[in-house]
Design an enzyme around this catalytic site. Structure first.
Site, PDB file in Angstrom:
ATOM      1  N   TYR A  77      15.654   5.594   0.910  1.00 54.20           N
ATOM      2  CA  TYR A  77      15.172   4.509   0.069  1.00 54.20           C
ATOM      3  C   TYR A  77      16.331   3.548  -0.148  1.00 54.20           C
ATOM      4  CZ  TYR A  77      12.964   1.722  -3.412  1.00 54.20           C
ATOM      5  OH  TYR A  77      12.436   0.650  -4.072  1.00 54.20           O
ATOM      6  N   ASP A  91      17.569  -0.364  -1.047  1.00 57.11           N
ATOM      7  CA  ASP A  91      17.290  -1.729  -1.477  1.00 57.11           C
ATOM      8  C   ASP A  91      17.925  -2.702  -0.483  1.00 57.11           C
ATOM      9  OD1 ASP A  91      15.630  -1.651  -3.707  1.00 57.11           O
ATOM     10  OD2 ASP A  91      17.276  -1.109  -5.046  1.00 57.11           O
ATOM     11  N   ARG A 144       5.388   8.105   2.043  1.00 55.64           N
ATOM     12  CA  ARG A 144       4.281   7.682   1.207  1.00 55.64           C
ATOM     13  C   ARG A 144       3.904   6.310   1.757  1.00 55.64           C
ATOM     14  NH1 ARG A 144       0.597  10.083  -1.525  1.00 55.64           N
ATOM     15  NH2 ARG A 144      -0.204   8.613  -3.014  1.00 55.64           N
ATOM     16  N   ARG A 174      16.627   0.443 -22.481  1.00 58.21           N
ATOM     17  CA  ARG A 174      17.564  -0.415 -23.231  1.00 58.21           C
ATOM     18  C   ARG A 174      17.183  -0.510 -24.698  1.00 58.21           C
ATOM     19  NH1 ARG A 174      16.434  -4.788 -19.396  1.00 58.21           N
ATOM     20  NH2 ARG A 174      17.732  -4.340 -17.585  1.00 58.21           N
ATOM     21  N   ARG A 213      -0.506  -1.533  -8.953  1.00 56.14           N
ATOM     22  CA  ARG A 213      -0.081  -2.804  -9.554  1.00 56.14           C
ATOM     23  C   ARG A 213      -0.727  -3.979  -8.839  1.00 56.14           C
ATOM     24  NH1 ARG A 213       6.357  -2.706  -7.635  1.00 56.14           N
ATOM     25  NH2 ARG A 213       5.918  -2.266  -5.445  1.00 56.14           N
TER      26      ARG A 213
HETATM   27  P1  FAD Z   1      12.567  -2.785   8.148  1.00 56.43           P
HETATM   28  O1  FAD Z   1      12.440  -3.973   7.306  1.00 56.43           O
HETATM   29  O2  FAD Z   1      11.551  -1.749   8.106  1.00 56.43           O
HETATM   30  O3  FAD Z   1      12.886  -3.212   9.640  1.00 56.43           O
HETATM   31  C1  FAD Z   1      12.808  -2.341  10.738  1.00 56.43           C
HETATM   32  C2  FAD Z   1      12.087  -3.062  11.861  1.00 56.43           C
HETATM   33  O4  FAD Z   1      12.132  -2.252  13.047  1.00 56.43           O
HETATM   34  C3  FAD Z   1      10.608  -3.312  11.557  1.00 56.43           C
HETATM   35  O5  FAD Z   1      10.322  -4.675  11.663  1.00 56.43           O
HETATM   36  C4  FAD Z   1       9.879  -2.488  12.616  1.00 56.43           C
HETATM   37  O6  FAD Z   1       8.687  -3.077  13.052  1.00 56.43           O
HETATM   38  C5  FAD Z   1      10.915  -2.436  13.729  1.00 56.43           C
HETATM   39  N1  FAD Z   1      10.722  -1.321  14.664  1.00 56.43           N
HETATM   40  C6  FAD Z   1      10.502  -0.024  14.350  1.00 56.43           C
HETATM   41  N2  FAD Z   1      10.356   0.702  15.475  1.00 56.43           N
HETATM   42  C7  FAD Z   1      10.487  -0.145  16.521  1.00 56.43           C
HETATM   43  C8  FAD Z   1      10.403   0.001  17.930  1.00 56.43           C
HETATM   44  N3  FAD Z   1      10.155   1.185  18.490  1.00 56.43           N
HETATM   45  N4  FAD Z   1      10.576  -1.094  18.708  1.00 56.43           N
HETATM   46  C9  FAD Z   1      10.815  -2.301  18.153  1.00 56.43           C
HETATM   47  N5  FAD Z   1      10.885  -2.506  16.815  1.00 56.43           N
HETATM   48  C10 FAD Z   1      10.719  -1.447  16.015  1.00 56.43           C
HETATM   49  N6  FAD Z   1      14.383  -3.857  -1.850  1.00 56.43           N
HETATM   50  C11 FAD Z   1      14.943  -4.660  -2.780  1.00 56.43           C
HETATM   51  O7  FAD Z   1      16.157  -4.906  -2.728  1.00 56.43           O
HETATM   52  N7  FAD Z   1      14.181  -5.233  -3.776  1.00 56.43           N
HETATM   53  C12 FAD Z   1      12.844  -5.012  -3.892  1.00 56.43           C
HETATM   54  O8  FAD Z   1      12.181  -5.539  -4.793  1.00 56.43           O
HETATM   55  C13 FAD Z   1      12.224  -4.159  -2.912  1.00 56.43           C
HETATM   56  N8  FAD Z   1      10.907  -3.925  -2.995  1.00 56.43           N
HETATM   57  C14 FAD Z   1      10.352  -3.070  -2.070  1.00 56.43           C
HETATM   58  C15 FAD Z   1       8.971  -2.840  -2.183  1.00 56.43           C
HETATM   59  C16 FAD Z   1       8.367  -1.985  -1.287  1.00 56.43           C
HETATM   60  C17 FAD Z   1       6.880  -1.732  -1.410  1.00 56.43           C
HETATM   61  C18 FAD Z   1       9.139  -1.334  -0.277  1.00 56.43           C
HETATM   62  C19 FAD Z   1       8.501  -0.368   0.672  1.00 56.43           C
HETATM   63  C20 FAD Z   1      10.499  -1.601  -0.154  1.00 56.43           C
HETATM   64  C21 FAD Z   1      11.117  -2.469  -1.048  1.00 56.43           C
HETATM   65  N9  FAD Z   1      12.481  -2.781  -0.943  1.00 56.43           N
HETATM   66  C22 FAD Z   1      13.053  -3.593  -1.889  1.00 56.43           C
HETATM   67  C23 FAD Z   1      13.313  -2.268   0.168  1.00 56.43           C
HETATM   68  C24 FAD Z   1      13.380  -3.242   1.368  1.00 56.43           C
HETATM   69  O9  FAD Z   1      12.082  -3.443   1.895  1.00 56.43           O
HETATM   70  C25 FAD Z   1      14.314  -2.658   2.446  1.00 56.43           C
HETATM   71  O10 FAD Z   1      15.588  -2.478   1.916  1.00 56.43           O
HETATM   72  C26 FAD Z   1      14.472  -3.511   3.728  1.00 56.43           C
HETATM   73  O11 FAD Z   1      13.310  -4.170   4.113  1.00 56.43           O
HETATM   74  C27 FAD Z   1      14.950  -2.597   4.848  1.00 56.43           C
HETATM   75  O12 FAD Z   1      15.282  -3.315   6.027  1.00 56.43           O
HETATM   76  P2  FAD Z   1      15.422  -2.540   7.406  1.00 56.43           P
HETATM   77  O13 FAD Z   1      15.854  -3.530   8.417  1.00 56.43           O
HETATM   78  O14 FAD Z   1      16.217  -1.308   7.215  1.00 56.43           O
HETATM   79  O15 FAD Z   1      13.948  -1.996   7.728  1.00 56.43           O
HETATM   80  N1  UDP Z   2       7.393   4.003 -13.247  1.00 63.14           N
HETATM   81  C1  UDP Z   2       6.436   4.277 -14.187  1.00 63.14           C
HETATM   82  N2  UDP Z   2       5.740   3.264 -14.749  1.00 63.14           N
HETATM   83  C2  UDP Z   2       5.954   1.972 -14.417  1.00 63.14           C
HETATM   84  C3  UDP Z   2       6.951   1.676 -13.460  1.00 63.14           C
HETATM   85  C4  UDP Z   2       7.644   2.719 -12.889  1.00 63.14           C
HETATM   86  O1  UDP Z   2       6.196   5.433 -14.501  1.00 63.14           O
HETATM   87  O2  UDP Z   2       5.265   1.079 -14.954  1.00 63.14           O
HETATM   88  C5  UDP Z   2       8.104   5.142 -12.640  1.00 63.14           C
HETATM   89  C6  UDP Z   2       7.437   5.652 -11.357  1.00 63.14           C
HETATM   90  O3  UDP Z   2       7.609   7.049 -11.322  1.00 63.14           O
HETATM   91  C7  UDP Z   2       8.262   5.008 -10.273  1.00 63.14           C
HETATM   92  C8  UDP Z   2       9.661   5.031 -10.898  1.00 63.14           C
HETATM   93  O4  UDP Z   2       9.424   4.769 -12.287  1.00 63.14           O
HETATM   94  O5  UDP Z   2       8.212   5.750  -9.075  1.00 63.14           O
HETATM   95  C9  UDP Z   2      10.620   4.010 -10.334  1.00 63.14           C
HETATM   96  O6  UDP Z   2      10.090   2.725 -10.538  1.00 63.14           O
HETATM   97  P1  UDP Z   2      10.406   1.533  -9.582  1.00 63.14           P
HETATM   98  O7  UDP Z   2       9.784   0.304 -10.100  1.00 63.14           O
HETATM   99  O8  UDP Z   2      11.857   1.559  -9.277  1.00 63.14           O
HETATM  100  O9  UDP Z   2       9.562   1.999  -8.323  1.00 63.14           O
HETATM  101  P2  UDP Z   2       9.520   1.473  -6.836  1.00 63.14           P
HETATM  102  O10 UDP Z   2       8.164   0.854  -6.705  1.00 63.14           O
HETATM  103  O11 UDP Z   2      10.638   0.511  -6.621  1.00 63.14           O
HETATM  104  O12 UDP Z   2       9.657   2.754  -6.109  1.00 63.14           O
END
Ligand code: FAD
Ligand code: UDP
Length: 367
Positions: A348, A350, A249, A176, A280
């Protein structure tokens, strides 16, 4: 006659939204969850009165009006805006890349000066069509920002060189030319008041849930209990990995309680140099403007995934995407089972998109 209309596998956001919709339409549901808690990856653990995001920091943000209204039926959101800070060897920069970042990096004050600086750096590189993440990053913000704020962080996060990563990963970060540290462009943002568990508990209110219950260890028994199955676990696990494992990952968190009120002054600090081993640090209380005496922080390490470890980020490269397509074809043959959510769709996703997808499936399935 089966006992339930729907068996829902997984009590994450996808399963919980579907359960709520089914219940509202008078269907009987059983939710089974492998973990010892509901909520999937948005689950929060209460430590020292602070809601600790056990599976990584989660900020709710959306531009889908319908989804914002939907979650608003169950919980109120606070006014939290995610503004993480990048820490490069003790030098601090605002994220996402905006006028505050450019001013700190180069001393430029006006958008025109910032654009000229970036244009000059791009010209020196001679990139026309970015082919990988490195070239994409340099074409967006120039080499200085790439070297200090992107290169090390991205290599740590993905365990690969930026030259070997697809360009699209970096495209989701805003750039931005205004002074604005809001990490997201969406009009709606916040953290549920009382934490994410409140949202999940409300969605699952009145629905039978069994935790510590693995569907795949006794699939036949569970299938016999319902007319239809909503499966939100990993798609390759459903088919016994018969075509191979889909790669992810993974992450590791080191969570500490500190005997101080405020450790870093913000919810998220990214360590963008290559040497610091964590990517982080999250200080959880700041998501909810906490005033507790102590604080809880989580250092986040990105690690290579191997079968058996928690799958976090799908590696959507060509090889894995092709393998997913094979499983998807197989899934379409499963007549009474519907696959949804981040693990079953190998995507992936949200939170807002997961909710939208669950509502869509519910609309199609439940009428
Ligand atoms: P999950 O939350 O994974 O639910 C699936 C469930 O199924 C789990 O509880 C699992 O244990 C269960 N399960 C799997 N296999 C079985 C089985 N055989 N029997 C019974 N149960 C089972 N999204 C955002 O909008 N904002 C964010 O800031 C954000 N940050 C994130 C940060 C990280 C590090 C990660 C990894 C993701 C992030 N997300 C974020 C994405 C968000 O976590 C997901 O969109 C959401 O949790 C997905 O929901 P889900 O129900 O699809 O999956
Ligand atoms: N990224 C970076 N520096 C930062 C934050 C993010 O280079 O301080 C890059 C990194 O490659 C990351 C991508 O931007 O995978 C997307 O960032 P985001 O915060 O969306 O990553 P998330 O943790 O949600 O995958």
């Amino acid at each position: 006659m089966s006992k339930y209309d729907y068996l829902i596998v997984g009590a994450g956001l996808f399963g919980s939204v579907f359960a709520r919709e089914a219940k509202e339409r008078g269907k009987s549901c059983l939710v089974i969850e492998k973990r010892n808690h509901t909520g999937g990856n948005i689950y929060c653990e209460d430590i020292e009165g602070i809601h600790v995001h056990k599976y990584g920091p989660h900020i709710f943000h959306t531009d889908i009006q319908k989804v914002w209204e939907y979650v608003g039926r169950f919980v109120k959101f606070n006014h939290f805006i995610y503004s993480p800070v990048a820490n490069y060897k003790g030098e601090l920069y605002n994220l996402p890349f905006n006028m505050n970042t450019f001013n700190k990096m180069w001393g430029v004050v006006t958008p025109e000066e910032a654009k000229a600086k970036i244009a000059e750096q791009i010209k020196q590189e001679g990139i026309t069509e970015p082919k990988n993440l490195e070239e994409q990053a340099i074409s967006l913000v120039g080499r200085d920002i790439y070297e200090k704020l992107i290169k090390g962080y991205t290599q740590k996060q993905w365990g690969r060189e930026c030259k070997d990563l697809p360009a699209f990963i970096i495209k989701r970060l805003p750039v931005r030319f205004i002074y604005d540290n809001n990490y997201f462009n969406h009009p709606y943002q916040g953290i549920p008041i009382g934490g994410y568990n409140v949202l999940i508990d409300k969605l699952l209110e009145g629905t039978e849930v069994l935790t510590d219950t693995d569907y795949l260890s006794d699939k036949g028994k569970w299938d016999a209990m319902a007319e239809r199955v909503i499966y939100t676990g990993p798609i390759d696990a459903y088919f016994g990995y018969s075509k191979g494992h889909l790669a992810y990952r993974s992450l590791r968190f080191e969570t500490e309680v500190l005997d101080m009120e405020n450790f870093q002054g913000c919810a998220g600090m990214n360590y963008t140099d290559r040497e610091t081993p964590w990517t982080r640090i999250t200080e959880h209380k700041h998501f909810e403007f906490g005033t507790q005496e102590k604080t809880v922080i989580s250092k986040e390490y990105s690690i290579e995934w191997s079968p058996g470890q928690e799958p976090y980020y799908p590696v959507n490269d060509e090889k894995n995407q092709q393998l997913y397509e094979v499983y998807k074809e197989m899934a379409l043959q499963e007549e009474k089972v519907f696959f949804g959510g981040r693990l079953a769709e190998y995507k992936y996703y949200d939170m807002d998109k997961v909710i939208a997808a669950a509502l869509e499936l519910a609309g199609k399935n439940l009428g």
